[in-house]
Design a protein around this motif. Structure first.
Motif, PDB file in Angstrom:
ATOM      1  N   SER A 168       0.823  -1.206   0.000  1.00 26.18           N
ATOM      2  CA  SER A 168       0.000   0.000   0.000  1.00 26.18           C
ATOM      3  C   SER A 168       0.860   1.260   0.000  1.00 26.18           C
ATOM      4  O   SER A 168       0.408   2.316  -0.434  1.00 26.18           O
ATOM      5  N   ASP A 169       2.110   1.146   0.477  1.00 21.61           N
ATOM      6  CA  ASP A 169       3.018   2.290   0.419  1.00 21.61           C
ATOM      7  C   ASP A 169       3.322   2.659  -1.020  1.00 21.61           C
ATOM      8  O   ASP A 169       3.449   3.839  -1.348  1.00 21.61           O
ATOM      9  N   ASN A 170       3.447   1.647  -1.887  1.00 23.25           N
ATOM     10  CA  ASN A 170       3.709   1.923  -3.299  1.00 23.25           C
ATOM     11  C   ASN A 170       2.537   2.670  -3.925  1.00 23.25           C
ATOM     12  O   ASN A 170       2.722   3.605  -4.696  1.00 23.25           O
TER      13      ASN A 170
ATOM     14  N   ALA B 216       0.364   4.474  -2.340  1.00 22.21           N
ATOM     15  CA  ALA B 216       0.304   5.809  -1.742  1.00 22.21           C
ATOM     16  C   ALA B 216       1.297   6.745  -2.427  1.00 22.21           C
ATOM     17  O   ALA B 216       0.974   7.912  -2.698  1.00 22.21           O
ATOM     18  N   ALA B 217       2.475   6.253  -2.736  1.00 20.85           N
ATOM     19  CA  ALA B 217       3.474   7.079  -3.423  1.00 20.85           C
ATOM     20  C   ALA B 217       3.008   7.446  -4.830  1.00 20.85           C
ATOM     21  O   ALA B 217       3.157   8.597  -5.263  1.00 20.85           O
TER      22      ALA B 217
END
Length: 118
Positions: free
Chosen positions: A2-4, A6-7
């Protein structure tokens, strides 16, 4: 993972908001002094002859689009050619089908006159 996302979402938001903010600031701060000379049509320092809005053939655009499409498609041939021996018969048949599609597309563009300049 999910960080990817979000970025990517943050980058997308930045890419949409930044041009809007910059254009708004430029619109607010830029001087706006219309003048008769500034609003006339400019044609290489000479007075324009006839209308400024003339039509021209769209074949130039068709030629450019066909060129771009075929140049991108031929890029796919290079990696295939480098690994041709490792891929086997299936890859040869797939590339044969791909080449047939390219040839049919080229024939159609030629038949429609997209490759003629005048």
């Amino acid at each position: 993972m999910s960080d990817n996302f979000a970025a990517v979402g943050l980058l997308l938001a930045f890419a949409v908001v930044l041009p809007i903010v910059v254009m708004t600031i430029v619109h607010l701060l830029a001087p706006h002094k219309p003048h008769k000379e500034k609003l006339t049509t400019y044609e290489c320092g000479n007075l324009p002859i006839g209308k400024a809005w003339i039509g021209f053939k769209s074949n130039y655009f068709l030629y450019a689009i066909v060129f771009a499409a075929f140049s991108v498609e031929t890029i796919f041939l290079y990696p295939w050619a480098l690994t041709f021996r490792k891929l086997g018969t299936f890859a040869f048949v797939e590339m044969f089908v791909f080449m047939i599609i390219l040839i049919v597309g080229f024939w159609y563009a030629w038949k429609e006159g997209a490759l003629e300049w005048m």
